[in-house]
Design an enzyme around this catalytic site. Structure first.
Site, PDB file in Angstrom:
ATOM      1  CG  HIS A 224     -59.173 -34.186 -16.591  1.00 34.07           C
ATOM      2  ND1 HIS A 224     -58.331 -34.277 -17.676  1.00 34.07           N
ATOM      3  CD2 HIS A 224     -60.317 -33.567 -17.036  1.00 34.07           C
ATOM      4  CE1 HIS A 224     -58.941 -33.767 -18.743  1.00 34.07           C
ATOM      5  NE2 HIS A 224     -60.134 -33.319 -18.375  1.00 34.07           N
TER       6      HIS A 224
ATOM      7  CG  ASP B 124     -23.611 -26.478 -16.462  1.00 32.17           C
ATOM      8  OD1 ASP B 124     -24.081 -25.498 -17.090  1.00 32.17           O
ATOM      9  OD2 ASP B 124     -22.799 -26.351 -15.530  1.00 32.17           O
TER      10      ASP B 124
ATOM     11  CE  LYS C 206     -32.538 -23.013 -10.035  1.00 30.80           C
ATOM     12  NZ  LYS C 206     -31.153 -23.098 -10.494  1.00 30.80           N
TER      13      LYS C 206
ATOM     14  CD  GLU D 240     -20.204 -19.281   5.432  1.00 26.73           C
ATOM     15  OE1 GLU D 240     -20.586 -20.437   5.235  1.00 26.73           O
ATOM     16  OE2 GLU D 240     -19.416 -18.675   4.664  1.00 26.73           O
TER      17      GLU D 240
ATOM     18  CB  ILE E 242     -25.395 -23.036 -14.456  1.00 28.98           C
ATOM     19  CG1 ILE E 242     -25.604 -23.736 -13.103  1.00 28.98           C
ATOM     20  CG2 ILE E 242     -25.161 -21.537 -14.253  1.00 28.98           C
ATOM     21  CD1 ILE E 242     -24.408 -23.748 -12.190  1.00 28.98           C
ATOM     22  CB  ALA E 243     -24.830 -23.632 -19.857  1.00 28.81           C
TER      23      ALA E 243
ATOM     24  N   GLY F 191     -21.195 -23.991 -22.930  1.00 29.58           N
ATOM     25  CA  GLY F 191     -21.474 -25.034 -21.954  1.00 29.58           C
ATOM     26  C   GLY F 191     -22.790 -25.719 -22.248  1.00 29.58           C
TER      27      GLY F 191
ATOM     28  CD  GLU G 292     -31.234 -23.113 -13.830  1.00 26.58           C
ATOM     29  OE1 GLU G 292     -30.551 -22.356 -13.108  1.00 26.58           O
ATOM     30  OE2 GLU G 292     -31.789 -24.139 -13.393  1.00 26.58           O
TER      31      GLU G 292
HETATM   32  C1  LIG Z   1     -25.697 -20.578 -10.491  1.00 27.30           C
HETATM   33  C2  LIG Z   1     -25.915 -21.819  -9.646  1.00 27.30           C
HETATM   34  C3  LIG Z   1     -27.175 -22.393  -9.601  1.00 27.30           C
HETATM   35  C4  LIG Z   1     -27.388 -23.525  -8.841  1.00 27.30           C
HETATM   36  N1  LIG Z   1     -28.646 -24.067  -8.826  1.00 27.30           N
HETATM   37  C5  LIG Z   1     -28.881 -25.198  -8.123  1.00 27.30           C
HETATM   38  C6  LIG Z   1     -30.185 -25.774  -8.101  1.00 27.30           C
HETATM   39  O1  LIG Z   1     -31.124 -25.270  -8.716  1.00 27.30           O
HETATM   40  N2  LIG Z   1     -30.375 -26.900  -7.382  1.00 27.30           N
HETATM   41  C7  LIG Z   1     -29.352 -27.490  -6.685  1.00 27.30           C
HETATM   42  O2  LIG Z   1     -29.588 -28.523  -6.053  1.00 27.30           O
HETATM   43  N3  LIG Z   1     -28.103 -26.955  -6.675  1.00 27.30           N
HETATM   44  C8  LIG Z   1     -27.848 -25.828  -7.377  1.00 27.30           C
HETATM   45  N4  LIG Z   1     -26.592 -25.274  -7.371  1.00 27.30           N
HETATM   46  C9  LIG Z   1     -25.502 -25.975  -6.655  1.00 27.30           C
HETATM   47  C10 LIG Z   1     -25.544 -25.635  -5.166  1.00 27.30           C
HETATM   48  O3  LIG Z   1     -25.461 -24.241  -4.982  1.00 27.30           O
HETATM   49  C11 LIG Z   1     -24.371 -26.316  -4.459  1.00 27.30           C
HETATM   50  O4  LIG Z   1     -24.351 -27.675  -4.819  1.00 27.30           O
HETATM   51  C12 LIG Z   1     -24.522 -26.197  -2.941  1.00 27.30           C
HETATM   52  O5  LIG Z   1     -24.475 -24.847  -2.562  1.00 27.30           O
HETATM   53  C13 LIG Z   1     -23.402 -26.976  -2.238  1.00 27.30           C
HETATM   54  O6  LIG Z   1     -23.500 -26.785  -0.856  1.00 27.30           O
HETATM   55  P1  LIG Z   1     -22.235 -26.987   0.091  1.00 27.30           P
HETATM   56  O7  LIG Z   1     -22.739 -26.776   1.473  1.00 27.30           O
HETATM   57  O8  LIG Z   1     -21.564 -28.239  -0.232  1.00 27.30           O
HETATM   58  O9  LIG Z   1     -21.222 -25.820  -0.292  1.00 27.30           O
HETATM   59  P2  LIG Z   1     -21.402 -24.259  -0.445  1.00 27.30           P
HETATM   60  O10 LIG Z   1     -22.815 -23.891  -0.689  1.00 27.30           O
HETATM   61  O11 LIG Z   1     -20.375 -23.850  -1.436  1.00 27.30           O
HETATM   62  O12 LIG Z   1     -21.030 -23.677   0.981  1.00 27.30           O
HETATM   63  C14 LIG Z   1     -19.731 -23.672   1.437  1.00 27.30           C
HETATM   64  C15 LIG Z   1     -19.625 -22.592   2.500  1.00 27.30           C
HETATM   65  O13 LIG Z   1     -18.417 -22.795   3.209  1.00 27.30           O
HETATM   66  C16 LIG Z   1     -17.818 -21.539   3.448  1.00 27.30           C
HETATM   67  N5  LIG Z   1     -16.382 -21.774   3.627  1.00 27.30           N
HETATM   68  C17 LIG Z   1     -15.506 -22.280   2.723  1.00 27.30           C
HETATM   69  N6  LIG Z   1     -14.286 -22.407   3.277  1.00 27.30           N
HETATM   70  C18 LIG Z   1     -14.388 -21.977   4.554  1.00 27.30           C
HETATM   71  C19 LIG Z   1     -13.475 -21.864   5.645  1.00 27.30           C
HETATM   72  N7  LIG Z   1     -12.198 -22.241   5.526  1.00 27.30           N
HETATM   73  N8  LIG Z   1     -13.941 -21.366   6.819  1.00 27.30           N
HETATM   74  C20 LIG Z   1     -15.241 -20.982   6.963  1.00 27.30           C
HETATM   75  N9  LIG Z   1     -16.144 -21.074   5.975  1.00 27.30           N
HETATM   76  C21 LIG Z   1     -15.728 -21.571   4.799  1.00 27.30           C
HETATM   77  C22 LIG Z   1     -18.151 -20.698   2.232  1.00 27.30           C
HETATM   78  O14 LIG Z   1     -18.103 -19.322   2.533  1.00 27.30           O
HETATM   79  C23 LIG Z   1     -19.562 -21.191   1.904  1.00 27.30           C
HETATM   80  O15 LIG Z   1     -20.544 -20.381   2.527  1.00 27.30           O
HETATM   81  C24 LIG Z   1     -26.335 -24.111  -8.095  1.00 27.30           C
HETATM   82  C25 LIG Z   1     -25.061 -23.526  -8.119  1.00 27.30           C
HETATM   83  C26 LIG Z   1     -24.847 -22.390  -8.878  1.00 27.30           C
HETATM   84  C27 LIG Z   1     -23.479 -21.751  -8.878  1.00 27.30           C
END
Ligand SMILES: Cc1cc2nc3c(=O)[nH]c(=O)nc-3n(C[C@H](O)[C@H](O)[C@H](O)COP(=O)(O)OP(=O)(O)OC[C@H]3O[C@@H](n4cnc5c(N)ncnc54)[C@H](O)[C@@H]3O)c2cc1C
Length: 442
Positions: free
Chosen positions: A409, A149, A20, A3, A151-152, A147, A154
């Site tokens: 209920h 979606d 949240k 990470e 997030i917009a 937007g 919220e």
């Molecule tokens: C404002 C906001 C609100 C959200 N609310 C919700 C919600 O209520 N419910 C929901 O289900 N989803 C929500 N999401 C979406 C959710 O955050 C993402 O879908 C989720 O985090 C995706 O997980 P991931 O593991 O695919 O990627 P990420 O969470 O993006 O994690 C990727 C990780 O990889 C690391 N990384 C990247 N490249 C490298 C590299 N080359 N080497 C080492 N590390 C690396 C990054 O630092 C990061 O920590 C929200 C997103 C946002 C922006």
């Protein structure tokens, strides 16, 4: 586990958790303002956003510590650095002044995606994307949300309840992306909140002027100029693969440019899996977590699969929105003989007791087979209620599967029960139709 920033990814550090925390603060603020009916006075109510920001930081630290602890107890070694593939069994990690190589038998990529903000909008701290909108240390005086979606929405509701003047510009769309019944109730609530919605406008130009931001919008031949102190822009996304070296390994991308995977989450290189936002489809922690578990199981030689058809969409607006399955329109387009039923929170006793009567629950079924097709709710408790819909759809339920069980209920659960019963005109809190009930044919 490699990470480069903080454990927990976007969800914990920039997404689900900060958004949240803000949505919860806004909800509590709203509740407190409406407590006078219960004889509770909130006369000296005050809200300090800097205290909320400290609480948010503290919450994120606590959750990060929880993830670190989970890694420790599960004997997962965490390597802090930036990863890039050398070949299909070797990965390099840059760690400040060091570079180390690791061998692997199998790897899972979950590097996520990033919002793409047009160059012309970059560099202004008051023009924000999804990853910065909940970083503010001040309540915007006038927030323009471009937007539709979750997030917009919220952001719009959270900042409105904190005192901002808020407008929403539907980015080129005629409406919000939900079933039309939810859209209708949402717009009624937005109007009540004095959040103005501009439909079908396209953003042409953004000009900072002093401490304000001017937006030039167009709709067919109409021009409109809107001004705000802050602007939120819903953007497209790109996968975080730039420095990952996946081309070195021969991992192929989908048409949309995300990492292509098969049913087993395998990339075009069988030793490498990819999950979550770096792959096609919705950006959702629900999807990322499920795919992560399935990829791990398949990597361990177990049989496993993921089906995202019944993925719930939730919005922590005020009141919240939660939906799963087909909208009425989508069900019609797919050729179903659609029957729908809708129940208003205003007729639910618990909603009246708790003074939360905004909202509806709508259910959709196929009239030929009685199979349930979709659940759509806006109203208090919607985010918890939607699990009933997810389970019913996943178990291929019919309406009688949900009308037979007993419901607590008084409770918001009964909005689902009455919507279901409404499919056969049996809901006792829905006014009878003019036609007398023909029970023999029900
Ligand atoms: C404002 C906001 C609100 C959200 N609310 C919700 C919600 O209520 N419910 C929901 O289900 N989803 C929500 N999401 C979406 C959710 O955050 C993402 O879908 C989720 O985090 C995706 O997980 P991931 O593991 O695919 O990627 P990420 O969470 O993006 O994690 C990727 C990780 O990889 C690391 N990384 C990247 N490249 C490298 C590299 N080359 N080497 C080492 N590390 C690396 C990054 O630092 C990061 O920590 C929200 C997103 C946002 C922006």
């Amino acid at each position: 586990m490699i990470e480069q920033e903080h454990l927990g990814g976007v969800c914990l550090n920039k997404g689900c958790v900060p958004s949240k925390v803000f949505a919860n603060a806004a909800k509590h603020l709203d509740e407190v303002k409406h407590l006078s009916s219960f004889g509770i006075s909130a006369e000296n109510l005050s809200f300090q956003i800097h205290q909320l920001v400290s609480y948010k930081e503290q919450t994120m630290q606590q959750l990060r510590a929880g993830v670190e602890n989970l890694c420790k107890t599960n004997k997962i070694e965490v390597i802090h650095g930036r990863a890039n593939f050398i070949n299909e069994h070797r990965i390099g990690v840059e760690m400040e002044h060091r570079f180390e190589l690791f061998e692997f038998k199998q790897a899972i990529i979950s590097t996520g995606r990033s919002p793409i903000l047009p160059n012309s909008l970059m560099g202004n701290p008051r023009i924000m994307t999804e990853q910065t909108i909940f970083n503010l240390n001040e309540v915007p005086e006038e927030l323009v949300v471009y937007g539709t979606d979750y997030i917009a929405l919220e952001a719009a509701f959270s900042y409105r309840k904190m005192g901002s003047k808020v407008s929403i510009v539907l980015n080129n769309r005629a409406d919000f992306p939900f079933d039309h019944a939810i859209n209708r109730e949402l717009k009624r609530i937005l109007k009540k909140e004095k959040i103005h919605v501009y439909r079908e406008y396209q953003l042409k130009q953004v000009t900072p002027r002093g401490d304000r931001i001017l937006l030039q919008l167009t709709k067919h031949d109409n021009q409109l100029t809107l001004a705000g102190t802050h602007l939120y822009v819903e953007t497209n996304h790109q996968p975080n693969i730039d420095s990952l070296g996946i081309d070195q390994v021969g991992i192929q991308l989908s048409e949309a440019g995300f990492i292509a995977i098969n049913q087993e989450m395998k990339t075009t290189i069988p030793s490498v899996f990819a999950i979550g936002d770096v792959t096609d489809g919705v950006a959702s922690a629900v999807k990322a977590m499920k795919q992560g578990k399935v990829a791990a199981e398949i990597a361990a030689g177990l049989s496993s699969e993921v089906d995202l058809t019944m993925i719930p969409t939730v919005v922590h607006s005020i009141p919240p929105i939660a939906v799963v399955g087909l909208t009425e329109q989508a069900a019609e387009q797919q050729g179903y003989h659609v029957k729908t039923s809708q129940f208003g929170y205003v007729a639910n006793s618990y909603a009246t007791i708790s003074n939360q009567t905004d909202g509806i629950a709508k259910v959709i079924k196929d009239a030929d087979s009685d199979l349930l097709l979709g659940f759509h709710t806006i109203g208090a408790g919607a985010i918890e209620l939607i699990s009933t819909g997810v389970t019913a759809l996943e178990l291929v339920g019919r309406d009688e599967d949900l009308s037979f069980p007993l419901y607590p209920h008084p409770s918001f659960n009964e909005t689902i029960l009455e919507a279901i019963e409404g499919l056969t005109d049996k809901a006792i809190h829905i006014k009878p139709k003019n036609k007398p009930l023909d029970l023999a044919n029900k």
